[in-house]
Design a protein around this motif. Structure first.
Motif, short mmCIF file in Angstrom:
data_model
loop_
_atom_site.label_atom_id
_atom_site.label_comp_id
_atom_site.label_asym_id
_atom_site.label_seq_id
_atom_site.Cartn_x
_atom_site.Cartn_y
_atom_site.Cartn_z
N TRP A 187 25.47 -39.81 31.28
CA TRP A 187 26.26 -38.63 30.91
C TRP A 187 27.63 -38.77 31.55
N PHE A 188 28.60 -39.21 30.75
CA PHE A 188 29.98 -39.33 31.19
C PHE A 188 30.73 -38.03 30.90
N SER A 189 31.73 -37.76 31.71
CA SER A 189 32.60 -36.61 31.45
C SER A 189 34.06 -37.04 31.60
N LYS A 190 34.93 -36.33 30.89
CA LYS A 190 36.36 -36.67 30.93
C LYS A 190 36.99 -36.23 32.24
N THR A 191 36.53 -35.12 32.80
CA THR A 191 36.98 -34.64 34.11
C THR A 191 35.75 -34.39 34.97
N GLU A 192 36.00 -33.97 36.18
CA GLU A 192 34.87 -33.70 37.09
C GLU A 192 34.11 -32.43 36.71
N TRP A 193 34.66 -31.62 35.77
CA TRP A 193 34.08 -30.31 35.49
C TRP A 193 33.76 -30.16 33.99
N PRO A 194 32.83 -30.93 33.45
CA PRO A 194 32.47 -30.76 32.04
C PRO A 194 31.72 -29.46 31.81
N LYS A 195 31.84 -28.95 30.60
CA LYS A 195 31.07 -27.75 30.23
C LYS A 195 29.59 -28.08 30.23
N ALA A 196 28.80 -27.25 30.88
CA ALA A 196 27.36 -27.48 30.93
C ALA A 196 26.65 -26.19 31.33
N ASP A 197 25.48 -25.96 30.73
CA ASP A 197 24.69 -24.77 31.06
C ASP A 197 23.21 -25.17 31.02
N VAL A 198 22.67 -25.42 32.20
CA VAL A 198 21.29 -25.88 32.32
C VAL A 198 20.30 -24.81 31.88
N THR A 199 20.71 -23.53 31.90
CA THR A 199 19.78 -22.48 31.49
C THR A 199 19.40 -22.59 30.01
N LYS A 200 20.16 -23.38 29.25
CA LYS A 200 19.85 -23.57 27.82
C LYS A 200 18.75 -24.60 27.60
N VAL A 201 18.36 -25.32 28.66
CA VAL A 201 17.34 -26.37 28.50
C VAL A 201 16.25 -26.26 29.57
N LEU A 202 15.97 -25.05 29.98
CA LEU A 202 14.92 -24.86 30.99
C LEU A 202 13.58 -25.35 30.48
N ALA A 203 12.79 -25.90 31.38
CA ALA A 203 11.45 -26.41 31.04
C ALA A 203 10.42 -25.31 31.26
N PRO A 204 9.31 -25.34 30.51
CA PRO A 204 8.26 -24.34 30.73
C PRO A 204 7.70 -24.44 32.15
N TYR A 205 7.37 -23.29 32.72
CA TYR A 205 6.75 -23.29 34.04
C TYR A 205 5.35 -23.89 33.97
N ALA A 218 10.30 -17.46 44.03
CA ALA A 218 9.20 -17.03 43.16
C ALA A 218 9.69 -15.95 42.20
N LYS A 219 10.69 -16.27 41.45
CA LYS A 219 11.32 -15.34 40.52
C LYS A 219 11.29 -15.95 39.13
N ASP A 220 11.02 -15.13 38.15
CA ASP A 220 10.96 -15.63 36.77
C ASP A 220 12.37 -15.76 36.21
N ASN A 221 12.85 -17.00 36.12
CA ASN A 221 14.18 -17.28 35.57
C ASN A 221 14.12 -17.76 34.13
N GLY A 222 12.95 -17.62 33.51
CA GLY A 222 12.81 -18.04 32.13
C GLY A 222 12.36 -19.47 31.96
N GLY A 223 12.23 -20.20 33.06
CA GLY A 223 11.80 -21.58 32.99
C GLY A 223 12.26 -22.34 34.22
N ALA A 224 11.81 -23.59 34.32
CA ALA A 224 12.13 -24.42 35.48
C ALA A 224 13.34 -25.31 35.18
N ILE A 225 14.10 -25.63 36.23
CA ILE A 225 15.21 -26.56 36.07
C ILE A 225 14.64 -27.93 35.69
N PRO A 226 15.09 -28.52 34.60
CA PRO A 226 14.52 -29.81 34.19
C PRO A 226 15.00 -30.94 35.09
N PRO A 227 14.24 -32.00 35.21
CA PRO A 227 14.68 -33.17 35.98
C PRO A 227 15.53 -34.09 35.11
N ASN A 228 16.08 -35.12 35.73
CA ASN A 228 16.86 -36.08 34.95
C ASN A 228 15.99 -37.22 34.41
#
Length: 329
Positions: free
Chosen positions: A148-166, A197-207
């Protein structure tokens, strides 16, 4: 659309073009693309029917595309590339071509490595045959590197859109933290309370992305079978571009695939409400990729008609074609 090149086919949200991606990219405005995601031909020692270069030539060849992508990306844009691993010729030692590409993309072209991903394909066949099946000197190669390359150090990204099932255990913990967890100090010195222990809608996915590449009955392959042609031999599964399209773009953003193949990227981008473009040099692959956008139940005659029109150089509106075909039926 691209001013100087008519599309081979197009939908409401995107278009596929036949040609050299370097020429097609050059025609796009600088700073206009949100995401380029692709799986280029790999630098394999054995020639494949879809084309691939010697490992030593490969890196310079790929950097030609990288330079153009860097120009066309928005400042918060990303370039995601799936590279398959390879062995050195004639010996059971791994090639470093994919890592050399990574280093030169950063050092010479100015990209940043936002994160490295590893695609684990559990359905991948054992390879290489010589070292795995015959001599049994190596385990099978089931991982592709995805940079995953980016043009600058701050690419647009939102991990909450790809949360994994708990996991089932995490679900129980969220329901009743007191029953399943006692706060304590970890050996690392971190004090872990119950705040996690809070329901955030899913788990942070790994790489490490575990995605099987075993499609056998989709619309694309059904169309190829009906028309009597072979499908593209190196398709990647829809879940792979879907993950990055969801995480790195928003609806109406522009997604580009510079090695379109069977156009999995375009199909996913269309479904996700993104604008898209795919570039592919071989007309027969482009013509067959249009099957991804047809309704189920389309007759073999209708699919053959579409394939022949695109292969002959006609520019086809998929939406109009579907309407005309429906009326004819």
């Amino acid at each position: 659309m691209i001013d100087n090149f008519p599309p081979a086919y197009f939908t409401r949200n995107g278009a596929t073009f036949i040609g050299d991606s370097r020429e097609l990219l050059a025609d796009l405005p600088d700073g206009s693309v949100n995401l380029v995601i692709t799986s280029p031909p790999f630098a394999l020692q054995r020639q494949k029917e879809y084309g691939n270069l010697d490992q030593h030539e490969y890196i310079d060849w790929f950097l030609d595309f990288g330079r153009l992508v860097h120009q066309k990306l928005k400042d918060d844009g990303s370039f995601v590339v799936d590279f398959g691993g390879s062995y050195m010729k004639g010996v059971p030692a791994r090639s470093l071509y994919n890592f050399r590409v990574l280093i030169r993309m950063v050092d010479e072209l100015g990209f940043f490595l936002a994160e490295d991903f590893y695609w684990f394909n559990p359905s991948k066949l054992p390879s290489p045959i010589e070292w795995v099946n015959k001599r049994k000197m190596r385990v099978k190669d089931s991982i592709n590197t995805v940079w995953w390359f980016s043009k600058t150090e701050w690419p647009k990204a939102d991990v909450t859109k790809v949360l994994a099932p708990y996991s089932d255990r995490m679900k129980k913990l969220i329901e009743d933290p007191d029953k399943f967890y006692t706060p304590k100090m970890r050996p690392s010195g971190h004090d872990i309370g119950k705040g996690f222990a809070k329901d955030n809608g899913g788990a942070i996915p790994p790489n490490l992305l575990q995605i099987s590449n075993s499609e056998s009955n989709g619309q694309y392959l059904s169309g190829c079978k009906a028309v009597g042609i072979k499908g593209h031999p190196a398709r990647f599964p829809a879940k792979l571009p879907e993950f990055f399209i969801r995480m790195l773009t928003e609806p109406d953003d522009l997604v580009v695939d510079i090695f379109g193949g069977s156009n999995t990227t375009g199909q996913v981008a269309e479904a996700e409400g993104r604008r898209w473009m795919t570039f592919e040099a071989l007309p027969e692959y482009v013509a067959a990729s249009a099957f991804r956008f047809l309704d189920k139940g389309m007759t073999p005659e209708a699919m053959r008609s579409l394939y022949d029109r695109i292969a002959a150089g006609e520019s086809v509106s998929i939406d109009e074609y579907r309407q005309q075909t429906a009326l004819a039926l």
